[in-house]
Design a protein around this motif. Structure first.
Motif, PDB file in Angstrom:
ATOM      1  N   GLU A  19      11.779 -16.046  38.404  1.00  0.00           N
ATOM      2  CA  GLU A  19      10.863 -14.931  37.949  1.00  0.00           C
ATOM      3  C   GLU A  19       9.292 -15.341  37.777  1.00  0.00           C
ATOM      4  O   GLU A  19       8.568 -14.463  38.016  1.00  0.00           O
ATOM      5  CB  GLU A  19      11.291 -14.361  36.757  1.00  0.00           C
ATOM      6  CG  GLU A  19      10.711 -13.022  36.260  1.00  0.00           C
ATOM      7  CD  GLU A  19      11.196 -12.450  35.163  1.00  0.00           C
ATOM      8  OE1 GLU A  19      12.459 -12.470  34.920  1.00  0.00           O
ATOM      9  OE2 GLU A  19      10.529 -11.635  34.286  1.00  0.00           O
ATOM     10  N   PRO A  20       9.077 -16.572  37.277  1.00  0.00           N
ATOM     11  CA  PRO A  20       7.297 -16.764  37.295  1.00  0.00           C
ATOM     12  C   PRO A  20       6.646 -16.903  38.389  1.00  0.00           C
ATOM     13  O   PRO A  20       5.621 -17.068  38.519  1.00  0.00           O
ATOM     14  CB  PRO A  20       7.713 -18.342  36.287  1.00  0.00           C
ATOM     15  CG  PRO A  20       9.109 -18.286  35.852  1.00  0.00           C
ATOM     16  CD  PRO A  20       9.946 -17.557  36.714  1.00  0.00           C
ATOM     17  N   GLY A  21       7.371 -16.873  39.627  1.00  0.00           N
ATOM     18  CA  GLY A  21       6.754 -16.636  40.845  1.00  0.00           C
ATOM     19  C   GLY A  21       6.513 -17.777  41.656  1.00  0.00           C
ATOM     20  O   GLY A  21       5.327 -17.991  42.321  1.00  0.00           O
ATOM     21  N   MET A  43      11.698 -11.825  45.022  1.00  0.00           N
ATOM     22  CA  MET A  43      11.999 -11.310  43.822  1.00  0.00           C
ATOM     23  C   MET A  43      13.246 -11.526  43.074  1.00  0.00           C
ATOM     24  O   MET A  43      14.478 -11.301  43.958  1.00  0.00           O
ATOM     25  CB  MET A  43      11.195  -9.963  43.801  1.00  0.00           C
ATOM     26  CG  MET A  43      12.298  -8.927  44.329  1.00  0.00           C
ATOM     27  SD  MET A  43      11.603  -7.126  44.260  1.00  0.00           S
ATOM     28  CE  MET A  43      11.628  -6.728  42.605  1.00  0.00           C
TER      29      MET A  43
ATOM     30  N   GLY B  21       3.094 -14.198  40.453  1.00  0.00           N
ATOM     31  CA  GLY B  21       4.433 -13.934  39.774  1.00  0.00           C
ATOM     32  C   GLY B  21       4.207 -13.485  38.353  1.00  0.00           C
ATOM     33  O   GLY B  21       5.117 -13.677  37.459  1.00  0.00           O
ATOM     34  N   ILE B  23       3.881 -11.319  34.678  1.00  0.00           N
ATOM     35  CA  ILE B  23       4.343 -10.067  34.028  1.00  0.00           C
ATOM     36  C   ILE B  23       3.257  -9.073  34.361  1.00  0.00           C
ATOM     37  O   ILE B  23       2.086  -9.279  33.892  1.00  0.00           O
ATOM     38  CB  ILE B  23       4.642 -10.442  32.514  1.00  0.00           C
ATOM     39  CG1 ILE B  23       5.942 -11.278  32.462  1.00  0.00           C
ATOM     40  CG2 ILE B  23       4.404  -9.101  31.666  1.00  0.00           C
ATOM     41  CD1 ILE B  23       7.057 -10.063  32.530  1.00  0.00           C
ATOM     42  N   GLY B  40       8.743  -7.766  35.348  1.00  0.00           N
ATOM     43  CA  GLY B  40       8.589  -9.070  35.920  1.00  0.00           C
ATOM     44  C   GLY B  40       9.094  -9.273  37.405  1.00  0.00           C
ATOM     45  O   GLY B  40       9.094 -10.268  37.980  1.00  0.00           O
ATOM     46  N   TRP B  41       9.984  -8.253  37.556  1.00  0.00           N
ATOM     47  CA  TRP B  41      10.624  -8.253  38.710  1.00  0.00           C
ATOM     48  C   TRP B  41      10.082  -7.231  39.849  1.00  0.00           C
ATOM     49  O   TRP B  41      10.245  -6.437  39.997  1.00  0.00           O
ATOM     50  CB  TRP B  41      12.244  -7.987  38.852  1.00  0.00           C
ATOM     51  CG  TRP B  41      12.823  -8.737  38.043  1.00  0.00           C
ATOM     52  CD1 TRP B  41      12.572  -9.767  37.308  1.00  0.00           C
ATOM     53  CD2 TRP B  41      14.498  -8.495  37.618  1.00  0.00           C
ATOM     54  NE1 TRP B  41      13.685 -10.583  36.455  1.00  0.00           N
ATOM     55  CE2 TRP B  41      14.691  -9.752  36.763  1.00  0.00           C
ATOM     56  CE3 TRP B  41      15.562  -7.685  38.283  1.00  0.00           C
ATOM     57  CZ2 TRP B  41      16.078  -9.892  36.440  1.00  0.00           C
ATOM     58  CZ3 TRP B  41      16.809  -7.971  37.726  1.00  0.00           C
ATOM     59  CH2 TRP B  41      17.091  -9.002  37.009  1.00  0.00           C
ATOM     60  N   HIS B  42       8.886  -8.169  40.787  1.00  0.00           N
ATOM     61  CA  HIS B  42       8.056  -7.367  41.615  1.00  0.00           C
ATOM     62  C   HIS B  42       8.174  -8.458  42.602  1.00  0.00           C
ATOM     63  O   HIS B  42       7.801  -9.798  42.300  1.00  0.00           O
ATOM     64  CB  HIS B  42       7.010  -7.073  41.128  1.00  0.00           C
ATOM     65  CG  HIS B  42       6.177  -7.837  40.436  1.00  0.00           C
ATOM     66  ND1 HIS B  42       5.178  -8.683  40.976  1.00  0.00           N
ATOM     67  CD2 HIS B  42       5.999  -8.285  38.975  1.00  0.00           C
ATOM     68  CE1 HIS B  42       4.790  -9.540  40.238  1.00  0.00           C
ATOM     69  NE2 HIS B  42       5.128  -9.245  38.934  1.00  0.00           N
ATOM     70  N   CYS B  55      11.120  -3.652  40.710  1.00  0.00           N
ATOM     71  CA  CYS B  55      12.501  -3.281  40.223  1.00  0.00           C
ATOM     72  C   CYS B  55      12.380  -2.760  38.890  1.00  0.00           C
ATOM     73  O   CYS B  55      11.888  -3.206  37.811  1.00  0.00           O
ATOM     74  CB  CYS B  55      13.482  -4.513  39.933  1.00  0.00           C
ATOM     75  SG  CYS B  55      14.871  -4.114  39.497  1.00  0.00           S
ATOM     76  N   HIS B 160       3.744 -15.471  32.519  1.00  0.00           N
ATOM     77  CA  HIS B 160       4.973 -15.243  33.435  1.00  0.00           C
ATOM     78  C   HIS B 160       6.259 -15.441  32.524  1.00  0.00           C
ATOM     79  O   HIS B 160       6.296 -16.482  31.855  1.00  0.00           O
ATOM     80  CB  HIS B 160       4.734 -16.469  34.540  1.00  0.00           C
ATOM     81  CG  HIS B 160       3.477 -16.419  35.396  1.00  0.00           C
ATOM     82  ND1 HIS B 160       3.404 -16.105  36.608  1.00  0.00           N
ATOM     83  CD2 HIS B 160       2.157 -16.640  34.798  1.00  0.00           C
ATOM     84  CE1 HIS B 160       2.136 -16.068  36.973  1.00  0.00           C
ATOM     85  NE2 HIS B 160       1.320 -16.446  35.977  1.00  0.00           N
ATOM     86  N   TYR B 161       7.319 -14.764  32.980  1.00  0.00           N
ATOM     87  CA  TYR B 161       8.391 -14.862  32.020  1.00  0.00           C
ATOM     88  C   TYR B 161       9.648 -15.621  32.687  1.00  0.00           C
ATOM     89  O   TYR B 161       9.811 -15.619  33.716  1.00  0.00           O
ATOM     90  CB  TYR B 161       8.735 -13.293  31.764  1.00  0.00           C
ATOM     91  CG  TYR B 161       9.839 -13.152  30.672  1.00  0.00           C
ATOM     92  CD1 TYR B 161       9.580 -13.626  29.353  1.00  0.00           C
ATOM     93  CD2 TYR B 161      10.807 -12.492  30.730  1.00  0.00           C
ATOM     94  CE1 TYR B 161      10.363 -13.663  28.469  1.00  0.00           C
ATOM     95  CE2 TYR B 161      11.897 -12.190  29.975  1.00  0.00           C
ATOM     96  CZ  TYR B 161      11.559 -12.831  28.664  1.00  0.00           C
ATOM     97  OH  TYR B 161      12.540 -12.754  27.619  1.00  0.00           O
TER      98      TYR B 161
END
Lengths: 186, 186
Positions: A19-21, A43, B21, B23, B40-42, B55, B160-161
């Motif tokens: 999730e942190p990318g 994602m 990534g 938030i 956070g989900w993109h 999402c 970032h989460y």
């Protein structure tokens, strides 16, 4: 080259790392061929099943290996692998064997034929779950069926891409806002 | 509260801010109601048109506002807004007006009825481009039709989460690997 001791990690919680990318390395195998590609467009889509959406351009040599084998490994490299990550992203499996060329160790996976990259902090074994958006968007949905994560350090220093050759390296980790969460939101 | 001076930014390059990534805050409006949610989900899906997969759980109050208005703004908060971001994620638009409650400024968008959050580093105005995965995965595909980005600093310190109340704050920015890129890869 970093070497990590790894243990099993709950697949429903791979969001902790994705999730942190970060930029990830996708390893794949089909017939007698293996390959590695860099991937920045991904994602988290669901906890259980553990679904990850991944954009793999059909211009990549890995595209056909992933599509035909219906599997891949999502590997998480740390900042000490940055030069290798960039070189992987700037070469093609059409021309070279990237494991050999870059001195990376292919390690057998538990559930797949595709190899893990041993030098990475984490390895997520993935089975293809949905390819209905492959033609339209080059998006594969994978289910993580097994996760191997380094026992230390607790959080990895990861590499995040901005385009145009520019990267962000992950910084401070904090739990100081955790007290602001409602119990049901943790 | 941070206040940024912003200018137009090329929509095909919003990956510069979203691919790492962070938030983000999604603002929306439908009829006489507005709302803000954390997301956070993109993922970036395409440069041109500028597509972002998002999402948005149907459990969120914003889900219906976004679905019915077919638009939203993706706002990029910086680390100095972390407490507000966490509070936004731990409250519902069913109970409160989040702009008023958290002292955020709704600013008129150029192409949408949904408001920009003025205190954010960047605001991406989005039109719904594909809702064929909304039912199956809660995934909306948006096209960024207008981007407003702060003139300074050049790169934002983002949040970032990792789940479980834990965050990573973006760290070092580097262009030192740029020389390793092939010209066609930049």
């Amino acid at each position: 080259m970093p070497r990590y001791t790894k243990k099993d990690f709950p697949v429903h919680n791979v969001r902790r790392f994705l999730e942190p990318g970060p930029i990830v390395l996708v390893s794949s195998a089909f017939k007698d061929e293996t390959n590695i590609m860099t991937m920045g467009w991904h994602m988290v889509m669901e906890f259980t099943p553990s679904l990850i959406g991944c954009c793999i351009s059909s211009a990549n040599h890995s595209f056909e290996l992933v599509r035909r084998s219906r599997q891949c490994v999502i590997n998480l490299p740390t900042a000490d692998l940055a030069v290798t990550v960039v070189k992987i992203g700037n070469s093609s499996g059409r021309d070279i064997d990237k494991f050999a060329e870059f001195g990376l160790t292919p390690k057998p996976a538990t559930h797949l034929r595709a190899p893990l990259i041993d030098e990475c902090y984490a390895n997520f074994e993935c089975q293809l779950a949905d390819m209905s958006w492959v033609k339209k968007y080059n998006i594969f949905v994978f289910e993580v069926v097994k996760a191997h994560v380094a026992t230390a350090p607790k959080t990895p220093k990861t590499i995040h891409y901005r385009g145009d050759g520019e990267f962000m390296i992950s910084g401070e980790e904090t739990r100081k806002y955790r007290r602001l969460f409602k119990p049901g939101m943790l």
